[in-house]
Design a protein around this motif. Structure first.
Motif, short mmCIF file in Angstrom:
data_model
loop_
_atom_site.label_atom_id
_atom_site.label_comp_id
_atom_site.label_asym_id
_atom_site.label_seq_id
_atom_site.Cartn_x
_atom_site.Cartn_y
_atom_site.Cartn_z
N ARG A 1 0.91 -0.66 -0.03
CA ARG A 1 0.37 0.44 0.11
C ARG A 1 1.07 1.54 -0.16
NH1 ARG A 1 -2.10 0.13 6.28
NH2 ARG A 1 -0.20 0.65 7.08
N ILE A 2 0.26 2.10 -0.55
CA ILE A 2 1.20 3.67 -0.86
C ILE A 2 0.22 4.62 0.53
CG2 ILE A 2 1.12 5.58 -2.17
CD1 ILE A 2 1.50 3.37 -4.14
N ARG A 3 1.22 5.13 1.12
CA ARG A 3 0.50 6.47 2.09
C ARG A 3 2.30 7.33 2.61
NH1 ARG A 3 -2.46 1.90 3.58
NH2 ARG A 3 -4.70 2.51 4.23
N LYS A 4 1.27 8.22 3.00
CA LYS A 4 2.63 9.49 3.48
C LYS A 4 2.07 8.91 4.85
CE LYS A 4 2.75 13.92 4.89
NZ LYS A 4 2.02 15.13 4.82
N ARG A 5 4.09 8.98 4.60
CA ARG A 5 4.28 8.20 5.91
C ARG A 5 6.36 9.32 6.03
NH1 ARG A 5 3.07 2.92 8.81
NH2 ARG A 5 5.09 3.43 9.80
N HIS A 6 6.42 9.18 6.92
CA HIS A 6 7.77 10.01 7.18
C HIS A 6 9.20 9.07 6.61
CE1 HIS A 6 11.37 12.24 8.93
NE2 HIS A 6 11.66 11.43 10.08
N GLY A 7 9.15 7.98 7.38
CA GLY A 7 9.92 6.98 6.66
C GLY A 7 9.76 6.58 5.23
N GLY A 8 10.66 5.87 4.60
CA GLY A 8 10.50 5.38 3.19
C GLY A 8 9.83 4.79 2.72
N LEU A 9 9.76 3.12 3.96
CA LEU A 9 8.66 1.68 3.87
C LEU A 9 8.50 1.45 4.84
CD1 LEU A 9 11.43 1.44 1.05
CD2 LEU A 9 9.57 -0.01 0.49
N ASN A 10 7.95 0.43 5.45
CA ASN A 10 7.37 0.09 6.32
C ASN A 10 7.04 -1.40 5.87
OD1 ASN A 10 5.45 -0.72 8.52
ND2 ASN A 10 7.31 0.21 9.21
N SER B 1 5.39 5.03 1.31
CA SER B 1 5.50 6.27 1.43
C SER B 1 5.45 7.15 0.09
CB SER B 1 6.55 6.42 2.32
OG SER B 1 6.50 7.99 2.66
N ASP B 2 4.52 7.75 -0.13
CA ASP B 2 4.31 8.75 -1.12
C ASP B 2 5.16 10.15 -0.98
OD1 ASP B 2 1.95 8.99 -0.40
OD2 ASP B 2 0.79 8.97 -2.35
N SER B 3 5.47 10.51 -0.34
CA SER B 3 5.23 11.74 0.70
C SER B 3 6.46 11.87 2.32
CB SER B 3 4.33 12.67 0.28
OG SER B 3 2.94 12.70 0.84
N THR B 4 6.85 12.68 1.89
CA THR B 4 7.50 12.41 3.19
C THR B 4 7.97 14.36 3.27
OG1 THR B 4 9.28 12.04 5.22
CG2 THR B 4 10.08 12.28 2.96
N GLU B 5 9.05 14.73 4.31
CA GLU B 5 9.28 16.05 5.07
C GLU B 5 10.70 16.15 3.56
OE1 GLU B 5 12.58 16.23 7.42
OE2 GLU B 5 11.70 14.97 8.26
N GLU B 6 10.40 17.51 3.20
CA GLU B 6 11.25 17.96 1.81
C GLU B 6 13.07 16.70 1.92
OE1 GLU B 6 12.56 18.98 -1.93
OE2 GLU B 6 10.02 19.79 -0.88
N MET B 7 13.34 16.92 3.11
CA MET B 7 14.98 16.15 2.92
C MET B 7 14.70 14.95 2.79
SD MET B 7 17.21 16.64 6.86
CE MET B 7 18.44 17.59 6.32
N LEU B 8 13.82 13.33 3.08
CA LEU B 8 13.65 13.09 2.60
C LEU B 8 13.29 12.26 1.39
CD1 LEU B 8 12.44 11.69 6.15
CD2 LEU B 8 15.04 11.40 5.06
N MET B 9 12.77 13.34 0.65
CA MET B 9 12.57 13.17 -0.33
C MET B 9 13.16 12.71 -1.44
SD MET B 9 9.16 14.40 -0.70
CE MET B 9 8.24 14.47 -2.50
N PRO B 10 14.35 12.56 -1.57
CA PRO B 10 15.66 11.94 -2.29
C PRO B 10 15.36 10.58 -2.17
CG PRO B 10 16.58 13.80 -1.58
CD PRO B 10 15.00 13.56 -0.85
N VAL B 11 15.14 9.86 -0.99
CA VAL B 11 15.07 8.75 -0.88
C VAL B 11 13.89 8.22 -0.41
CG1 VAL B 11 17.27 9.02 0.17
CG2 VAL B 11 15.56 8.90 1.59
N LEU B 12 12.73 8.69 -0.92
CA LEU B 12 11.65 8.16 -0.98
C LEU B 12 11.73 6.38 -2.31
CD1 LEU B 12 8.53 10.69 -1.05
CD2 LEU B 12 8.82 8.95 0.77
#
Length: 171
Positions: free
Chosen positions: A19-28, A50-61
């Motif tokens: 499933r795809i959700r907005k989460r702080h971490g990339g995967l769970n 995760s499909d979105s997170t804080e700006e700093m972590l966007m490159p590792v989604l």
């Protein structure tokens, strides 16, 4: 996802919901709450991407990773599924309780990387490990929860350790 799954034939009949959700971490990855109390052969699992997170972590989604890094990190998540698949209900409950210990989680994630490498996804995991450290400009990676703190301890295998494990792995 299908490529990573092909390296885990023992999970062929395991019900896994992606499933795809907005989460702080990339995967769970986790067993479902009901699945934790089912016999291992009937256990259901959920992998949240995760499909979105804080700006700093966007490159590792997941969606922003290079292809091989996607396969590697998904191989890591499927290693969690395999690990939970092999746990008894009592072991899963103990795992939840021990999650309060950073030292326990460090060891758990490190062992998960070892499972991924043993299943033949070492080079893909290496791609993920190298990519995340480069994009986050860090020598060590302890995960998204520690992104705002300088950490010396590793939670996941670093590229050098992954390479040593690959060389020692007969696959």
């Amino acid at each position: 996802i299908l490529i990573a799954l092909s390296y885990y034939p023992e999970l062929k009949n395991s019900p896994i919901l992606f499933r795809i959700r907005k989460r702080h971490g990339g995967l769970n990855t986790r067993p479902t709450w009901a699945g934790a109390f089912e016999s291992p052969r009937k256990r259901h699992f959920v992998i949240t991407i995760s499909d979105s997170t804080e700006e700093m972590l966007m490159p590792v989604l997941f969606k922003n990773l290079p292809f091989n890094a996607q396969v590697g990190v998904m191989g890591h998540e499927l290693a969690h599924v395999l690990d939970f698949y092999n746990m008894s209900t009592k072991q899963i409950i103990l795992h939840v309780i021990k999650n309060v210990s950073a030292k326990y989680i460090d060891r758990f994630e490190y062992n998960t990387d070892a499972i991924c490498i043993a299943h033949g996804l070492g080079y893909q995991l290496l791609e993920w490990s190298s990519y995340v450290r480069k994009k986050m400009t860090r020598e060590t990676w302890r995960g998204p929860d520690y992104v705002h703190r300088a950490m010396k301890k590793e939670r996941y295998m670093n590229p050098g350790t992954i390479l040593k494990r690959i060389e020692a792995n007969p696959i």
